[in-house]
Write a protein that holds these residues in place. Structure first.
Motif, PDB file in Angstrom:
ATOM      1  N   ASP A  13       1.055  -1.517   0.329  1.00  0.00           N
ATOM      2  CA  ASP A  13      -0.268  -0.016  -0.095  1.00  0.00           C
ATOM      3  C   ASP A  13       0.273   0.638   0.061  1.00  0.00           C
ATOM      4  N   GLY A  14       2.555   0.812  -0.068  1.00  0.00           N
ATOM      5  CA  GLY A  14       3.026   2.079  -0.146  1.00  0.00           C
ATOM      6  C   GLY A  14       3.743   2.629   1.150  1.00  0.00           C
ATOM      7  N   SER A  15       3.543   1.633   2.164  1.00  0.00           N
ATOM      8  CA  SER A  15       3.790   2.281   3.706  1.00  0.00           C
ATOM      9  C   SER A  15       5.472   1.229   3.632  1.00  0.00           C
ATOM     10  N   ARG A  16       6.080   2.309   4.319  1.00  0.00           N
ATOM     11  CA  ARG A  16       7.266   1.664   4.334  1.00  0.00           C
ATOM     12  C   ARG A  16       7.462   0.664   5.743  1.00  0.00           C
ATOM     13  N   ILE A  17       7.986  -0.238   5.190  1.00  0.00           N
ATOM     14  CA  ILE A  17       8.680  -1.573   6.180  1.00  0.00           C
ATOM     15  C   ILE A  17      10.025  -1.913   5.736  1.00  0.00           C
ATOM     16  N   ALA A  28      24.175  -9.802   2.723  1.00  0.00           N
ATOM     17  CA  ALA A  28      22.584  -9.544   2.690  1.00  0.00           C
ATOM     18  C   ALA A  28      22.320  -8.130   3.691  1.00  0.00           C
ATOM     19  N   ASN A  29      21.417  -7.748   4.066  1.00  0.00           N
ATOM     20  CA  ASN A  29      20.989  -6.237   3.813  1.00  0.00           C
ATOM     21  C   ASN A  29      19.617  -5.906   4.356  1.00  0.00           C
ATOM     22  N   GLU A  30      19.485  -5.416   5.273  1.00  0.00           N
ATOM     23  CA  GLU A  30      18.146  -4.990   5.917  1.00  0.00           C
ATOM     24  C   GLU A  30      18.061  -3.290   5.202  1.00  0.00           C
ATOM     25  N   SER A  31      17.154  -2.860   5.153  1.00  0.00           N
ATOM     26  CA  SER A  31      16.678  -1.577   4.753  1.00  0.00           C
ATOM     27  C   SER A  31      14.802  -1.076   4.939  1.00  0.00           C
ATOM     28  N   ILE A  32      15.184  -0.004   4.837  1.00  0.00           N
ATOM     29  CA  ILE A  32      13.656   0.266   4.868  1.00  0.00           C
ATOM     30  C   ILE A  32      13.316   0.650   4.018  1.00  0.00           C
ATOM     31  N   ALA A  33      12.828   0.415   2.919  1.00  0.00           N
ATOM     32  CA  ALA A  33      11.499   0.300   1.336  1.00  0.00           C
ATOM     33  C   ALA A  33      10.385   0.230   1.016  1.00  0.00           C
ATOM     34  N   PRO A  61       7.290  -5.742   9.980  1.00  0.00           N
ATOM     35  CA  PRO A  61       7.284  -3.819   9.891  1.00  0.00           C
ATOM     36  C   PRO A  61       8.363  -2.887  10.693  1.00  0.00           C
ATOM     37  N   SER A  62       8.460  -2.123  10.223  1.00  0.00           N
ATOM     38  CA  SER A  62       9.040  -1.182  11.131  1.00  0.00           C
ATOM     39  C   SER A  62       8.803  -0.050  12.217  1.00  0.00           C
ATOM     40  N   SER A  63      10.261  -0.082  12.771  1.00  0.00           N
ATOM     41  CA  SER A  63       9.489   0.312  14.358  1.00  0.00           C
ATOM     42  C   SER A  63       9.718   2.142  14.049  1.00  0.00           C
ATOM     43  N   ALA A  64       9.082   2.309  15.245  1.00  0.00           N
ATOM     44  CA  ALA A  64       8.708   4.408  15.260  1.00  0.00           C
ATOM     45  C   ALA A  64      10.126   4.882  14.911  1.00  0.00           C
ATOM     46  N   ASP A  65      10.934   4.535  15.340  1.00  0.00           N
ATOM     47  CA  ASP A  65      11.933   5.291  15.311  1.00  0.00           C
ATOM     48  C   ASP A  65      12.594   4.741  13.711  1.00  0.00           C
ATOM     49  N   GLU A  66      12.234   3.932  13.292  1.00  0.00           N
ATOM     50  CA  GLU A  66      13.501   4.074  11.727  1.00  0.00           C
ATOM     51  C   GLU A  66      12.513   5.169  10.740  1.00  0.00           C
ATOM     52  N   ASP A  67      11.358   5.351  11.290  1.00  0.00           N
ATOM     53  CA  ASP A  67      10.363   6.066  10.346  1.00  0.00           C
ATOM     54  C   ASP A  67      10.925   7.952  10.013  1.00  0.00           C
TER      55      ASP A  67
END
Length: 67
Positions: A13-17, A28-33, A61-67
């Motif tokens: 839905d376009g939300s960041r995760i 291996a990577n971990e990122s917001i997408a 799900p992204s945590s609040a501090d990642e947004d």
């Protein structure tokens, strides 16, 4: 921290995760997408100016501090 989930269950839905993916060097990577419905792909920023289309294998799900 929420557990990893299969990418097939990720919201499109376009939300960041937070996603987990492997780059072309095998690192291996971990990122917001975000899912882009127009081109049907996942996109992340590799630096402050560069976006990259990626193929994640898992998400959480992204945590609040990642947004």
């Amino acid at each position: 921290m929420p557990a990893r989930q299969p990418i097939s269950t990720a919201p499109k839905d376009g939300s960041r995760i937070t996603v987990f993916w492997t780059d072309s060097d095998g690192v291996a990577n971990e990122s917001i997408a975000r899912w882009d419905k127009e081109d049907g792909a996942w996109w992340t920023y590799t630096d402050s100016n560069t976006q990259k289309k990626i193929e994640p294998t898992a998400w959480r799900p992204s945590s609040a501090d990642e947004d």
